[in-house]
Design an enzyme around this catalytic site. Sequence first.
Site, short mmCIF file in Angstrom:
data_model
loop_
_atom_site.label_atom_id
_atom_site.label_comp_id
_atom_site.label_asym_id
_atom_site.label_seq_id
_atom_site.Cartn_x
_atom_site.Cartn_y
_atom_site.Cartn_z
N HIS A 192 0.87 -1.17 0.01
CA HIS A 192 0.08 0.04 0.10
C HIS A 192 0.79 1.20 0.09
O HIS A 192 0.50 2.21 0.37
CB HIS A 192 -1.00 0.06 1.09
CG HIS A 192 -1.74 -1.19 1.50
ND1 HIS A 192 -2.98 -1.34 0.61
CD2 HIS A 192 -1.72 -2.30 2.09
CE1 HIS A 192 -3.57 -2.44 0.93
NE2 HIS A 192 -2.77 -3.10 1.86
N LYS A 244 16.81 21.32 -10.89
CA LYS A 244 16.02 19.78 -11.23
C LYS A 244 16.88 18.48 -12.02
O LYS A 244 17.85 19.05 -12.89
CB LYS A 244 14.85 20.17 -11.98
CG LYS A 244 13.81 20.80 -11.49
CD LYS A 244 13.18 20.04 -10.24
CE LYS A 244 12.57 19.02 -10.90
NZ LYS A 244 11.20 19.36 -11.76
N GLU A 258 9.64 8.16 -16.96
CA GLU A 258 8.21 8.73 -17.10
C GLU A 258 7.55 8.32 -18.46
O GLU A 258 6.48 8.18 -18.56
CB GLU A 258 8.35 10.25 -16.95
CG GLU A 258 8.51 10.69 -15.55
CD GLU A 258 8.82 12.07 -15.22
OE1 GLU A 258 8.77 12.76 -16.10
OE2 GLU A 258 8.92 12.54 -14.05
N TYR A 279 -10.09 -13.93 -45.48
CA TYR A 279 -9.27 -12.47 -45.32
C TYR A 279 -10.44 -11.49 -45.66
O TYR A 279 -11.35 -11.57 -46.42
CB TYR A 279 -8.08 -12.51 -46.44
CG TYR A 279 -7.59 -11.29 -46.42
CD1 TYR A 279 -6.65 -11.05 -45.45
CD2 TYR A 279 -7.72 -10.20 -47.05
CE1 TYR A 279 -5.93 -9.98 -45.08
CE2 TYR A 279 -6.99 -8.96 -47.07
CZ TYR A 279 -5.91 -8.80 -46.09
OH TYR A 279 -5.34 -7.60 -46.07
#
Length: 462
Positions: A155, A282, A289, A316
């Site tokens: 959790h 930074k 990400e 097809y």
Amino acid sequence: MAKMWAGRFKKDANAKLDSFNTSLPFDCRLYKQDIQGSLVHSKMLEKQGILSKKDVDLIQEGLHSILDQIESHEIEFTKAEDIHMFIEEKLTNEIGDAGKRLHTARSRNDQVALDIRLYVKEEIIEIQKFLFQILDSLCVAAKSHLKTYMPGYTHLQRAQPITFAHWCMAYANMFKRDIIRLQNTYSLMNECPLGCAALATTTYSIDREYTASRLDFLKPTDNSLDGVSDRDYCVELCSDLSLIMVHLSRMSEEIIQWCSLEFHFVELDDAFSTGSSIMPQKKNPDICELIRGKSGRAIGDLNTLLVMLKGLPLAYNKDMQEDKEAVFDCIDTVKECLDVFIPMFQTMKICKDNMMHACLHGFINATDLADYLTKKGLPFRDAYHIVGQIVGYGIENKKSLNELSLKEYKKFHASFEEDVYQYIDIETCVNNRKVYGGPSPESVSIQIQNIEDFIKQEACYE
């Protein structure tokens, strides 16, 4: 040039139809597989006495010439309905009528079914190579961090002590299963559809076993309707790749968290990080990400195939042209992500002290404290209740379990003795979990050996 199907029609195709109908802009990447299939098909026709040796020699020479021209960028993919017609038209332009005979006993339906199978088989091997690299990287990291202690989470809350090596082996087992899934997909699809023709084979006496063998398939497909209609392997491949991306995404999510100052468990190498256009301080985990975001693309590609196939009658249908962009995109996405993730992980710094500091705060040795009492004779539920009270006391007094005095412990139960501190030591907590699959160095070493044995058994990694 007139359409190969123009004999049936009295009007030329509308320009918008040509643009909408063509698949050449994306199926051009199948040129090598298409030529490979045609080379074997023509040899089979010669073997069966369907085409003359003279014609087949011209076809073989012409196809090799076209392959060389494509790979040297001497010709561009322009003005054709698909890669099959592009190559056939180029071949006919180079060698004349012999080129028109190549399509004997064959349809574009079994031709494209062959091409995509050949392509997928090759890509499965390439993706497996990436996965073996990541397995190897995880084993290397695990060997170096058998005693790098960190919290395990449930959790997203600190739960019990483990090691970074144990964490590495969790993902190693996921990627091992991904390899096995790809192997299963390869095995199921390793049948050759060439010879199914449009849907009902052909009246020519062809040798399907010959073409299957020469194209490195286990056998021909058993049913011609299924042979041209089957795209199960495309769905299975994209399902396999979607799971790979899910595993990469989960791993990336943890690394993203761990890069933050709130965790600071790991630090990415500068070469695999980015900065901000406005905030000089930074250092962003953009690779992780993007992988997390691109996992949605793979899942979307899988969904595209399922929805495309779900309502199609045999055999097809033109809808099936849509399989290629989804398959190509899914393959490209996974390979691109693995290619950048592996060196990023290999160069990632592990902040051992910060991991250990996190272990000492959060009461992650509470279960071990309860086990201590049960081994003194208390029922586990009673021990659980007592330790819960101790944790509450520690929170109120801003003390970890290791910081409580023996006098404080004895307030809750007389069974506590001086040995409790050794029992709840983080290293002891991990080392005592010697159960198969657990986080102790002994157990994790077995896990590493199992993965290394798996790597050695796979020929495609050599």
